[in-house]
Motif scaffolding. Structure first.
Motif, PDB file in Angstrom:
ATOM      1  N   ARG A  30       0.870  -1.177   0.000  1.00 13.59           N
ATOM      2  CA  ARG A  30       0.000   0.000   0.000  1.00 13.59           C
ATOM      3  C   ARG A  30       0.898   1.216   0.000  1.00 13.59           C
ATOM      4  O   ARG A  30       1.831   1.315   0.806  1.00 13.59           O
ATOM      5  N   GLU A  33      -2.189   5.609  -0.277  1.00 14.61           N
ATOM      6  CA  GLU A  33      -3.592   5.209  -0.216  1.00 14.61           C
ATOM      7  C   GLU A  33      -4.030   4.358  -1.399  1.00 14.61           C
ATOM      8  O   GLU A  33      -5.224   4.192  -1.672  1.00 14.61           O
ATOM      9  N   ARG A  34      -3.069   3.775  -2.126  1.00 17.32           N
ATOM     10  CA  ARG A  34      -3.391   2.863  -3.208  1.00 17.32           C
ATOM     11  C   ARG A  34      -2.707   1.521  -2.941  1.00 17.32           C
ATOM     12  O   ARG A  34      -1.688   1.467  -2.263  1.00 17.32           O
ATOM     13  N   SER A 129      -6.266   8.433  -8.882  1.00 11.39           N
ATOM     14  CA  SER A 129      -6.866   8.966  -7.657  1.00 11.39           C
ATOM     15  C   SER A 129      -8.328   9.349  -7.824  1.00 11.39           C
ATOM     16  O   SER A 129      -9.089   9.307  -6.854  1.00 11.39           O
ATOM     17  N   ARG A 162     -10.740   7.572   1.955  1.00  8.22           N
ATOM     18  CA  ARG A 162      -9.746   6.601   1.523  1.00  8.22           C
ATOM     19  C   ARG A 162      -9.848   6.521   0.009  1.00  8.22           C
ATOM     20  O   ARG A 162     -10.625   5.737  -0.542  1.00  8.22           O
ATOM     21  N   GLY A 163      -9.075   7.354  -0.662  1.00  9.20           N
ATOM     22  CA  GLY A 163      -9.243   7.507  -2.091  1.00  9.20           C
ATOM     23  C   GLY A 163     -10.319   8.536  -2.374  1.00  9.20           C
ATOM     24  O   GLY A 163     -10.799   9.223  -1.476  1.00  9.20           O
TER      25      GLY A 163
END
Length: 274
Positions: A30, A33-34, A129, A162-163
Motif C-alpha cells: 500500500r 492510499e493505493r 486517484s 480513503r481515495g
C-alpha cells in the motif's frame, strides 16, 4: 496463488478470499492510499476489498517505482513528455489543497501531489486517484470533504476519504452547480464556504451554502490569464505560466492594483534546481 487471507483483528478470525482477476502476486504493498500487486517487472493497481483491477493494467515498474535511467522516480513515463517532468516549466491548469493539507496540481491529464517533497517528484494519471477522470482539469477546489474538478462547462464532485469516489449524478453543468458559465481558476480558503471563481481579469464570490448558487458581481484582479489558484493558511497563490504570485490573504489579493512579485513554481513548489 490467487488466494488471499485476511485476519480480522477484532473478531480474531482468519478469512480466505479468491481474487481470480488479480492472479498471483510476488509482493503486495500500500502506498499513497493505493494498493499494488507486483509480479515480475509489472504491477497492477487493485481494490483491497474485492481484488478488482481497473483498466490499463499491468504497467511497467520501471515507469513508476524503480529509478532506471530516463525512467522511474523523478522521470515518470517517457510517453508523458514534459507534462510528467516536474521541472519542465510547463504551466499547471489547476491546483488545490484538501482538508488534510494535501496539495494537488494538474496538467496534461496528470496529477502531482505536493504536500511533501518526495511525493512532488511523481506524476500520476488522474484516473489513479479520481476514477473516471480523463482530460484536462481547468480548475479545482475543496469544500465540505468534497473535491470539485471543473472541466470546460462541466464539474465533477469526488468524495474525499480513503481515495476519491465520484458522487452519483456527476458530472453536471457548471452553470447549474455553481451559477457561473466558465472558470479559469477557483479556490476556497480553509474553513470557509466562500468560493472565489476567476475568469479573465475578474473574480466573483459564490456562497456554497446557498441553493441555488449564484455568483456575485465581478471584482477586478491585478492578473489576467490565470492558470490556477489556491488558498491555504499561509495565503493565496495565483499561478500564471511557470510563475506564481503570493498574497497574504484574499483581502490583500482583492486590494492589489499590481501583481505581487513573481516566483518560480518549479523552484519553490517542486524544489527543482535553479
Amino acid at each position: 496463488g490467487d488466494e488471499v487471507f485476511s485476519f480480522d483483528l477484532e473478531l480474531r478470525v482468519t478469512k480466505k478470499h479468491t481474487w481470480p482477476g488479480l492472479g498471483p502476486c510476488d509482493a503486495a504493498l500500500r502506498w499513497l492510499e493505493r494498493h499494488y500487486c507486483l509480479r515480475g517487472s509489472d504491477f497492477h493497481l487493485f481494490n483491497p476489498r474485492t481484488g478488482e483491477v481497473p483498466a490499463g493494467y499491468p504497467r511497467d515498474l520501471r515507469d513508476y517505482f524503480i529509478p532506471c535511467p530516463g525512467r522511474g522516480h523523478g522521470h515518470g513515463n517517457a510517453s508523458w513528455g514534459n507534462a510528467g517532468d516536474r521541472c519542465s516549466g510547463l504551466p499547471f491548469q489547476a491546483i488545490t489543497s484538501d482538508d488534510s493539507g494535501r496539495i494537488y496540481a494538474f496538467r496534461g491529464g496528470l496529477s502531482f501531489r505536493l504536500d511533501s517533497w518526495q511525493d512532488g517528484w511523481h506524476a500520476w494519471p488522474q484516473g489513479h486517484s479520481w476514477p473516471g477522470l480523463e482530460g484536462d482539469v481547468d480548475a479545482a477546489f475543496v469544500w465540505g470533504k468534497h473535491m470539485y474538478l471543473i472541466q470546460g462547462s462541466q464539474v465533477s464532485i469526488y468524495r474525499s476519504g480513503r481515495g476519491h469516489q465520484l458522487v452519483e449524478g456527476y458530472p453536471r453543468a457548471l452553470q447549474e452547480e455553481l451559477g457561473v458559465p466558465a472558470v479559469d481558476a477557483a479556490f476556497t480558503c480553509p474553513g470557509s464556504a466562500e468560493l472565489y471563481v476567476i475568469a479573465g481579469d475578474h473574480v466573483r464570490r459564490v456562497d456554497l451554502t446557498q441553493s441555488p448558487r449564484r455568483a456575485g458581481e465581478p471584482l477586478p484582479l491585478p492578473h489576467d490569464g490565470v492558470d490556477g489558484a489556491m488558498c491555504t493558511s499561509e495565503g493565496v497563490l495565483v499561478l500564471r505560466g511557470d510563475r506564481y504570485h503570493r498574497y497574504g490573504s484574499v483581502a490583500e489579493l482583492l486590494a492589489a492594483r499590481l501583481p505581487a512579485p513573481p516566483r518560480s513554481i518549479a523552484a519553490d513548489l517542486f524544489r527543482c534546481p535553479q
